[in-house]
Scaffold this motif. Structure first.
Motif, short mmCIF file in Angstrom:
data_model
loop_
_atom_site.label_atom_id
_atom_site.label_comp_id
_atom_site.label_asym_id
_atom_site.label_seq_id
_atom_site.Cartn_x
_atom_site.Cartn_y
_atom_site.Cartn_z
N GLU A 40 23.47 46.96 -5.50
CA GLU A 40 22.16 46.84 -6.14
C GLU A 40 21.41 45.71 -5.46
OE1 GLU A 40 20.29 45.87 -10.56
OE2 GLU A 40 22.45 46.04 -10.33
N GLY A 41 20.13 45.93 -5.14
CA GLY A 41 19.32 44.92 -4.47
C GLY A 41 19.34 45.01 -2.96
N GLN A 42 20.24 45.82 -2.40
CA GLN A 42 20.35 46.01 -0.96
C GLN A 42 19.55 47.25 -0.56
OE1 GLN A 42 24.47 46.76 0.14
NE2 GLN A 42 23.89 47.87 1.96
N VAL A 43 18.80 47.17 0.53
CA VAL A 43 18.11 48.36 1.02
C VAL A 43 19.17 49.29 1.61
CG1 VAL A 43 16.45 49.28 2.68
CG2 VAL A 43 15.96 47.13 1.48
N CYS A 44 19.16 50.52 1.16
CA CYS A 44 20.13 51.50 1.64
C CYS A 44 19.61 52.15 2.91
CB CYS A 44 20.37 52.57 0.56
SG CYS A 44 21.58 53.80 1.06
N ASN A 45 20.31 51.89 4.01
CA ASN A 45 19.90 52.45 5.30
C ASN A 45 20.99 53.33 5.89
OD1 ASN A 45 21.82 50.59 5.99
ND2 ASN A 45 20.62 49.61 7.59
N LYS A 46 21.77 53.97 4.99
CA LYS A 46 22.88 54.79 5.48
C LYS A 46 23.14 55.94 4.52
CE LYS A 46 26.03 51.52 3.25
NZ LYS A 46 27.07 50.53 3.48
N VAL A 47 23.79 56.96 5.09
CA VAL A 47 24.22 58.12 4.33
C VAL A 47 25.70 58.31 4.65
CG1 VAL A 47 23.99 60.62 4.05
CG2 VAL A 47 21.96 59.22 4.47
N GLY A 48 26.48 58.57 3.61
CA GLY A 48 27.89 58.83 3.80
C GLY A 48 28.22 60.28 3.47
N TYR A 80 19.20 57.67 -2.16
CA TYR A 80 18.18 58.37 -1.40
C TYR A 80 16.79 57.75 -1.61
CZ TYR A 80 15.88 62.25 0.93
OH TYR A 80 15.12 63.00 1.80
N TYR A 81 16.51 57.29 -2.82
CA TYR A 81 15.21 56.67 -3.08
C TYR A 81 15.03 55.43 -2.21
CZ TYR A 81 11.14 54.87 -5.53
OH TYR A 81 9.88 54.42 -5.82
N SER A 82 16.03 54.57 -2.19
CA SER A 82 15.99 53.36 -1.36
C SER A 82 15.92 53.74 0.13
CB SER A 82 17.22 52.50 -1.64
OG SER A 82 17.29 51.40 -0.76
N PHE A 83 16.68 54.74 0.51
CA PHE A 83 16.73 55.22 1.89
C PHE A 83 15.35 55.66 2.37
CE2 PHE A 83 17.58 58.50 5.11
CZ PHE A 83 18.55 57.90 5.90
N VAL A 84 14.65 56.42 1.53
CA VAL A 84 13.34 56.97 1.90
C VAL A 84 12.25 55.91 1.84
CG1 VAL A 84 11.53 58.61 1.20
CG2 VAL A 84 13.91 59.35 1.31
N THR A 85 12.26 55.09 0.79
CA THR A 85 11.18 54.12 0.57
C THR A 85 11.41 52.78 1.24
OG1 THR A 85 12.17 53.29 -1.48
CG2 THR A 85 10.62 55.17 -1.67
#
Length: 189
Positions: A40-48, A80-85
């Motif tokens: 939480e609080g980290q920008v998600c820049n990956k997909v597993g 996915y929300y963090s990943f896209v935005t």
């Protein structure tokens, strides 16, 4: 990785070569039970892509976990929300079991899509499936009672019901653990 390649080829109607090419940019990651994949609080820049194991996506509501989703073998996992935005994640993704997954960064995925146009089609299909899953879940939360939601879980994801503690199932279905107990008792009669 061979089983994941076959799974991706079947799921997205790809040739085995295209599925292998797509997965060639993923790196294997091994996580232990309770390890965090996305904080939480980290920008998600990956997909597993999970090869083996089980993960949960949870929101924190006043110190209590609210389960948004579970992911297991053959599922993609990301915020996915963090990943896209490109905004900090509002949820945490944590392992419920020791988990082996293959991970690709957003940058690698975008580069791959530029070089190989079939990746755009694969991405669109993934987005459509994600939308349909979320639509069905929201519709169920709005229209179905607790017993109907639990029965749907058993039908659609029976193996998960055996792997996930009752209190997490309750959170996922937005009911209390006691409600799950009453439903199970009623169903066994």
């Amino acid at each position: 990785m061979k089983s994941l390649t076959n799974h991706i080829a079947t799921l997205f109607h790809l040739s085995p070569q295209d599925a292998e090419l797509f997965l060639s940019q993923f790196s294997q990651t091994v996580l232990k039970k309770n390890d965090v994949f996305v904080a939480e609080g980290q920008v998600c820049n990956k997909v597993g892509l999970i090869e083996h194991g089980l993960m949960k996506c949870v929101y924190n509501k006043e110190g209590e976990e609210v389960v948004f989703e579970f992911a297991h073998e053959g599922n993609f996992i990301s915020d996915y929300y963090s990943f896209v935005t490109n905004t900090p994640s509002e949820k945490e993704i944590r392992c419920l079991e020791d988990t082996t997954l293959y991970v690709i960064t957003k940058e690698k995925l975008q580069t791959l899509a530029i070089v190989h146009p079939f990746i755009e089609s694969l991405s669109r299909t993934m987005n459509e499936r994600l939308f349909l899953q979320l639509h069905d879940r929201l519709k169920s939360m709005l229209l179905d009672d607790a017993q109907q939601r639990y029965q749907q879980l058993l039908v659609q994801r029976r193996d998960l019901a055996q792997r996930i503690p009752q209190y997490l199932i309750a959170s996922y279905l937005n009911v209390t653990p006691e409600t799950i107990s009453r439903i199970r008792k009623k169903m066994s009669i």
